[in-house]
Design a protein around this motif. Structure first.
Motif, PDB file in Angstrom:
ATOM      1  N   SER A 129      28.077  55.180  23.317  1.00 62.96           N
ATOM      2  CA  SER A 129      28.156  56.503  23.943  1.00 62.96           C
ATOM      3  C   SER A 129      27.889  56.411  25.438  1.00 62.96           C
ATOM      4  CB  SER A 129      27.140  57.464  23.307  1.00 62.96           C
ATOM      5  OG  SER A 129      27.319  57.541  21.911  1.00 62.96           O
ATOM      6  N   VAL A 130      28.727  57.117  26.202  1.00 65.50           N
ATOM      7  CA  VAL A 130      28.530  57.257  27.648  1.00 65.50           C
ATOM      8  C   VAL A 130      28.306  58.740  27.900  1.00 65.50           C
ATOM      9  CG1 VAL A 130      29.539  56.961  29.927  1.00 65.50           C
ATOM     10  CG2 VAL A 130      29.965  55.252  28.142  1.00 65.50           C
ATOM     11  N   ILE A 131      27.109  59.094  28.361  1.00 69.22           N
ATOM     12  CA  ILE A 131      26.696  60.498  28.444  1.00 69.22           C
ATOM     13  C   ILE A 131      26.345  60.826  29.890  1.00 69.22           C
ATOM     14  CG2 ILE A 131      25.118  62.246  27.533  1.00 69.22           C
ATOM     15  CD1 ILE A 131      24.534  60.164  25.241  1.00 69.22           C
ATOM     16  N   ASP A 132      27.036  61.826  30.441  1.00 72.33           N
ATOM     17  CA  ASP A 132      26.732  62.238  31.810  1.00 72.33           C
ATOM     18  C   ASP A 132      26.191  63.659  31.823  1.00 72.33           C
ATOM     19  OD1 ASP A 132      28.825  64.330  32.334  1.00 72.33           O
ATOM     20  OD2 ASP A 132      30.206  62.664  32.042  1.00 72.33           O
ATOM     21  N   THR A 133      25.711  64.068  32.984  1.00 73.12           N
ATOM     22  CA  THR A 133      25.168  65.424  33.162  1.00 73.12           C
ATOM     23  C   THR A 133      25.993  66.168  34.207  1.00 73.12           C
ATOM     24  OG1 THR A 133      23.601  64.505  34.769  1.00 73.12           O
ATOM     25  CG2 THR A 133      22.822  64.778  32.510  1.00 73.12           C
ATOM     26  N   GLY A 134      27.296  65.936  34.170  1.00 73.10           N
ATOM     27  CA  GLY A 134      28.168  66.473  35.203  1.00 73.10           C
ATOM     28  C   GLY A 134      28.692  67.862  34.911  1.00 73.10           C
ATOM     29  N   VAL A 135      29.839  68.164  35.505  1.00 66.43           N
ATOM     30  CA  VAL A 135      30.385  69.524  35.472  1.00 66.43           C
ATOM     31  C   VAL A 135      30.919  69.899  34.111  1.00 66.43           C
ATOM     32  CG1 VAL A 135      30.909  69.522  37.916  1.00 66.43           C
ATOM     33  CG2 VAL A 135      32.617  68.659  36.308  1.00 66.43           C
ATOM     34  N   GLY A 136      31.235  68.916  33.267  1.00 63.43           N
ATOM     35  CA  GLY A 136      31.750  69.211  31.939  1.00 63.43           C
ATOM     36  C   GLY A 136      33.210  69.648  31.962  1.00 63.43           C
ATOM     37  N   MET A 137      33.743  69.931  30.776  1.00 64.26           N
ATOM     38  CA  MET A 137      35.141  70.328  30.633  1.00 64.26           C
ATOM     39  C   MET A 137      35.243  71.564  29.750  1.00 64.26           C
ATOM     40  SD  MET A 137      37.140  66.692  30.042  1.00 64.26           S
ATOM     41  CE  MET A 137      35.906  65.902  29.015  1.00 64.26           C
TER      42      MET A 137
END
Length: 546
Positions: free
Chosen positions: A335-343
Motif C-alpha cells: 500500500s502507498v498512502i498519501d495525505t494529498g488532495v484526493g480524487m
C-alpha cells in the motif's frame, strides 16, 4: 374475540336485548349500539357481522357508514343481517333496495323470525368472515413475498447493473490494452533503428565533436524515455514480458528508500512500514520497482505542500466474494498512502485509463497508474484505489504469494558484455528495412559480418548458399514465415546453428521460449551482449561451412 363477535344496532324496543340473548346462547359474543355512530366505533374495533334493524337506518345519516363500507380493504366484504318488518322483503319493500346498495353484503330477515333462523344466518355470516380473514392472511403473505421478491429483484438488478458496468469497464480497458499493445509493437520497431543509429553516432563522433556528442546524448536520453513509455504501455496492455520470481517485498522497498526519498523531495515525510515475517510475493522485481516509484511520484504530486507518505506491506487473506473480484487465497498487499488532495468519484473511475491525467500539461503521460493496473492483473493480483477529495489516496497493490517451490531472488541487473573477439558470420532476418539496416550496422560496427534477409524463405536460401554462418538473428513477427517457423526449420536442417530472436511483438511467444531473445528496442551494447552470450552458451560453436 372481537373479530368474530356480532354488533347489534336495534335502538327501539327490546329487539337488541332479545337478539343478543339468542346469539349468546349460540356462543356468539355481541355488542349493542345505540346509533350509527356507535356502530362505526364498534366496527373499527372488530366484528364478525352486524345485526341491524330497518328502522335504525330509516331516518339516520348513513353517509359515514357508506364511506366505511367503501373504504374496506380488498380482502373485506363485511356481512350485515338486516331485520325488516313483516313483508319487508325486496319484492314488497322497495325501500330495502336502498339498504342493499349501501350495505352491499346484506341478508334480509323478516320479523318475526325463528331463533334457529337467526342463529343459522349469524353462523353463516361468521363463517364467511373467517374466510375473509383467511384471505387477508394469504394476501399478507403474498404481499410479504412480493415485497421480498421485489427487494431481491432490486438487489439482483443492482448487482447486474454493477456487473455490467464492470464488464463495460473491463471491455473498455481490454480494447485500450489491445490498441496500446499494437502501438507499442510498432513503436518498438521504430525505436530500434533510432536507438541503434544514435548509439553508433555517439561512439563514432562524440569525442571528435563534443557539441554533437551532447546533442546525440540528449537524443539517446529521449529514446530511452520513449522506451520507458512503451514499457508503461505494455504494462497497461498486460503484454510486457514478466520475469516473475519469489521476492521479499520488504527488502525490495527498503532497497528503494533512497531512490524514493530523492524522487519525492524533502517536503514529503517518507514512512516505510513492513509487517514482520512477511512471506515472499511472486512478482517481477524490476516492474514492481517501477510500479512503486510511479505510485510514490503520483502521491508526491497529490501533496503540493508536502506531507506524510506511507508505504506498508502485509499479508492478507481474501475470502469468497471479495469486493474487487480476487480469487480466494493469501496475498501480499503493498500500500502507498498519501495525505494529498484526493480524487472525486469520476476521477477515481478513470484513474487507470491510459493517457488520462489531472496533471497540468507536460507533467505526466497518464500511464503510471494504468501500468500498475496492468502489472497487477498480469501477475494475477489486483490494483485497488480508494480516495476522497481532501482525504488523500490509498493505492493497494495485491500480489500473489509465492509458492514454496519458487526460489527467492532479488532484482537482477543486466551487466553489459563486451563484443566477442572472434568475428562472427551472421544472417540477419527482418522484414522491416529500416530496422534490419540499423541492426546490421550495429553488428558490423562490432566487427562481425552480416548477411541481410527480408524474410524466412530468403534466409533459408542464403543459408544454403553461404560459405560460413555462425549465428542466425531473426525477427519474430514477419509475414508468411515468422521467426518461430524459421527457427523450427533451422533446428531440423542445422541443429547446431544458434538462433537469436529479436522482437518487439507483445503477444504470446511460447513457441520460441526455448530460444534466446532480445527485446526491441536495443542498442549496440545489448546486441553485443546477446551475441557474446550465444558464444558462451555454445563453447563448441561450429560454423556452418561449405
Amino acid at each position: 374475540m372481537h373479530s368474530e363477535r356480532a354488533v347489534v344496532l336495534a335502538p327501539h324496543g327490546r329487539d337488541a336485548i332479545v337478539a343478543s340473548a339468542m346469539l349468546n346462547e349460540a356462543m356468539i359474543a355481541s355488542a349493542i349500539c345505540d346509533n350509527v355512530g356507535a356502530l362505526l366505533l364498534e366496527l373499527d374495533v372488530g366484528a364478525g357481522f352486524a345485526l341491524v334493524t330497518e328502522e335504525a337506518l330509516r331516518d339516520a345519516d348513513l353517509s359515514a357508514l357508506a364511506r366505511w363500507i367503501t373504504d374496506q380493504p380488498e380482502w373485506s366484504d363485511f356481512p350485515f343481517v338486516l331485520l325488516t318488518r313483516r313483508e319487508g322483503g325486496l319484492e314488497r319493500n322497495p325501500a330495502a333496495r336502498r339498504y342493499l346498495e349501501i350495505l352491499g353484503n346484506v341478508t334480509f330477515l323478516e320479523r318475526p323470525f325463528h331463533p334457529t333462523t337467526l342463529i343459522s344466518l349469524a353462523q353463516s355470516a361468521v363463517r364467511g368472515r373467517r374466510r375473509q380473514y383467511d384471505a387477508r392472511a394469504r394476501l399478507e403473505e403474498l404481499h410479504a413475498f412480493t415485497t421480498e421478491l421485489e427487494r431481491r429483484v432490486e438487489d439482483r438488478t443492482a448487482a447486474h447493473e454493477a456487473a455490467v458496468a464492470q464488464l463495460h469497464e473491463a471491455q473498455k480497458l481490454e480494447t485500450l490494452g489491445q490498441l496500446t499493445g499494437g502501438v507499442a509493437h510498432d513503436f518498438n520497431n521504430l525505436l530500434t533503428p533510432i536507438t541503434g543509429a544514435l548509439d553508433l553516432l555517439q561512439r563514432k563522433y562524440a569525442e571528435q565533436d563534443p557539441r554533437s556528442g551532447k546533442l546525440i546524448a540528449n537524443a539517446l536520453l529521449a529514446a530511452d524515455r520513449a522506451k520507458t513509455l512503451v514499457q508503461r504501455l505494455l504494462g497497461f496492455a498486460r503484454r510486457q514480458e514478466l520475469q516473475s520470481v519469489a521476492l521479499d517485498v520488504a527488502d525490495l522497498i527498503a532497497g528503494m528508500h533512497d531512490l524514493i526519498a530523492s524522487s519525492v523531495g524533502a517536503t514529503v515525510e517518507l514512512h516505510i512500514d513492513p509487517a514482520p515475517d512477511l512471506p515472499p510475493a511472486l512478482a517481477d522485481p524490476n516492474q514492481l520497482e517501477l510500479a512503486i516509484l510511479n505510485l510514490c511520484i503520483n502521491a508526491r504530486d497529490a501533496m503540493p505542500n508536502g506531507g506524510p507518505l506511507t508505504i506498508s506491506s502485509e499479508k492478507v487473506d481474501i475470502a469468497p466474494g471479495s469486493a474487487f473480484g480476487l480469487p480466494v487465497g493469501t496475498y501480499i498487499r503493498l500500500s502507498v498512502i498519501d495525505t494529498g488532495v484526493g480524487m472525486d468519484a469520476e476521477t477515481l473511475t478513470r484513474a487507470v485509463e491510459p493517457f488520462y491525467s489531472t496533471k497540468e500539461t507536460g507533467r505526466g503521460t497518464g500511464l503510471g497508474l494504468s501500468m500498475v493496473h496492468g502489472l497487477a492483473a498480469q501477475l494475477g493480483g489486483r490494483f485497488v484505489l480508494t480516495s476522497r477529495p481532501g482525504h488523500g489516496t490509498r493505492a493497494d497493490l495485491y500480489l500473489p504469494m509465492a509458492k514454496a517451490s519458487d526460489a527467492l531472488r532479488g532484482p537482477e541487473r543486466v551487466n553489459l558484455i563486451l563484443p566477442v573477439d572472434r568475428p562472427l558470420s551472421v544472417i540477419l532476418v527482418d522484414d522491416e528495412d529500416i530496422v534490419r539496416t540499423g541492426t546490421a550496422e550495429m553488428i558490423r560496427y562490432l566487427g562481425h559480418n552480416v548477411i541481410e534477409a527480408r524474410g524466412g524463405a530468403e534466409a533459408l536460401t542464403l543459408l544454403a548458399d553461404a560459405a560460413e554462418v555462425d549465428v542466425v538473428i531473426t525477427d519474430y513477427k514477419m509475414p508468411r514465415m515468422d521467426g518461430a517457423e524459421l527457427s523450427r526449420r533451422l533446428k531440423d536442417q542445422y541443429p547446431q546453428l544458434p538462433v537469436l530472436i529479436i522482437t518487439g511483438y507483445t503477444g504470446t511467444t511460447d513457441d520460441v521460449l526455448h530460444l534466446p531473445r532480445l527485446a526491441k528496442p536495443f542498442g549496440q551494447s545489448e546486441i553485443a551482449a546477446a551475441l557474446a552470450a550465444l558464444t558462451v552458451e555454445n563453447d563448441s560453436l561450429v560454423s556452418l561451412r561449405r
